[in-house]
Design an enzyme around this catalytic site. Structure first.
Site, short mmCIF file in Angstrom:
data_model
loop_
_atom_site.label_atom_id
_atom_site.label_comp_id
_atom_site.label_asym_id
_atom_site.label_seq_id
_atom_site.Cartn_x
_atom_site.Cartn_y
_atom_site.Cartn_z
N GLY A 60 -7.81 21.10 -2.46
CA GLY A 60 -7.01 20.30 -1.54
C GLY A 60 -7.51 18.90 -1.27
O GLY A 60 -6.90 18.17 -0.48
N GLY A 69 -26.39 9.74 -9.08
CA GLY A 69 -27.52 8.82 -9.06
C GLY A 69 -27.41 7.76 -10.14
O GLY A 69 -26.40 7.07 -10.27
N GLY A 96 -31.65 6.56 1.28
CA GLY A 96 -30.45 6.03 1.92
C GLY A 96 -29.34 5.61 0.97
O GLY A 96 -28.27 5.20 1.43
N ALA A 97 -29.58 5.70 -0.34
CA ALA A 97 -28.54 5.27 -1.28
C ALA A 97 -27.26 6.08 -1.13
O ALA A 97 -26.15 5.53 -1.17
CB ALA A 97 -29.06 5.35 -2.72
N GLY A 98 -27.40 7.38 -0.94
CA GLY A 98 -26.22 8.22 -0.76
C GLY A 98 -25.46 7.88 0.51
O GLY A 98 -24.23 7.79 0.51
N ASP A 99 -26.20 7.68 1.60
CA ASP A 99 -25.56 7.30 2.85
C ASP A 99 -24.87 5.95 2.73
O ASP A 99 -23.77 5.75 3.26
CB ASP A 99 -26.58 7.27 3.99
CG ASP A 99 -27.11 8.65 4.33
OD1 ASP A 99 -26.38 9.64 4.12
OD2 ASP A 99 -28.25 8.74 4.82
N GLY A 134 -37.26 1.78 2.26
CA GLY A 134 -36.57 2.14 3.49
C GLY A 134 -35.09 2.41 3.28
O GLY A 134 -34.48 1.87 2.37
#
Length: 161
Positions: A60, A69, A96-99, A134
């Protein structure tokens, strides 16, 4: 809350932190699940990330994304299943790359952009966030993202799968 959002026509985005089995009923109500390759591999062992994107779409999702990555991501929406390459950058820290990707994706979604543009923008935000140590120190400005995308326009064309 996801059910109320669906009923109200409000987009929902989810980055799942638990195993698929515990989230199936929630995922069926999510418009944009953005899952890491690790989630996809645990959920569908031995299957490629594309299979997870397809399955999330079948459950859905309006747009299903599996991030990979340094190998970019795959996305499935009404136009089909597509691979997006990663942008080149000298990586200092991936924290923090994903965020950052999620934030960029939501920004593009709120702007009403086409999926291709949203994914490219989100990928650029996530990539640029890897420039220093960071999770937030290298978050880019909108102008930095636009300039970066302009420099790598050839990577903003997804490949049909």
């Amino acid at each position: 809350a996801a059910r109320w959002a669906r009923e109200a026509g409000v987009w929902t985005v989810l980055d799942p932190a638990r195993k698929f089995d515990t989230l199936k009923s929630l995922l069926e109500l999510i418009d944009v699940p953005i899952v890491p390759a690790r989630f996809a591999a645990e959920w569908m062992p031995g299957r490629p990330p594309e299979a997870a994107a397809e399955r999330l779409f079948e459950l859905g999702a309006r747009i299903a994304v599996v991030t990979r990555g340094e190998r970019g991501c795959v996305a499935r929406w009404e136009k089909g299943l597509f691979a997006f390459p990663a942008f080149p950058i000298e990586v200092v820290d991936t924290t923090g790359a994903g965020d950052a990707f999620h934030g960029g994706f939501i920004y593009g979604l709120l702007q009403g952009w086409e999926v291709e543009e949203i994914v490219s923008f989100a990928s650029a935000v996530g990539t640029l966030n890897c420039r220093s140590l960071g999770g937030r120190t290298a978050l880019p400005s909108r102008a930095e993202v636009d300039d970066f995308i302009d420099q790598h326009r050839e990577l903003c064309v997804p490949t049909p799968i």
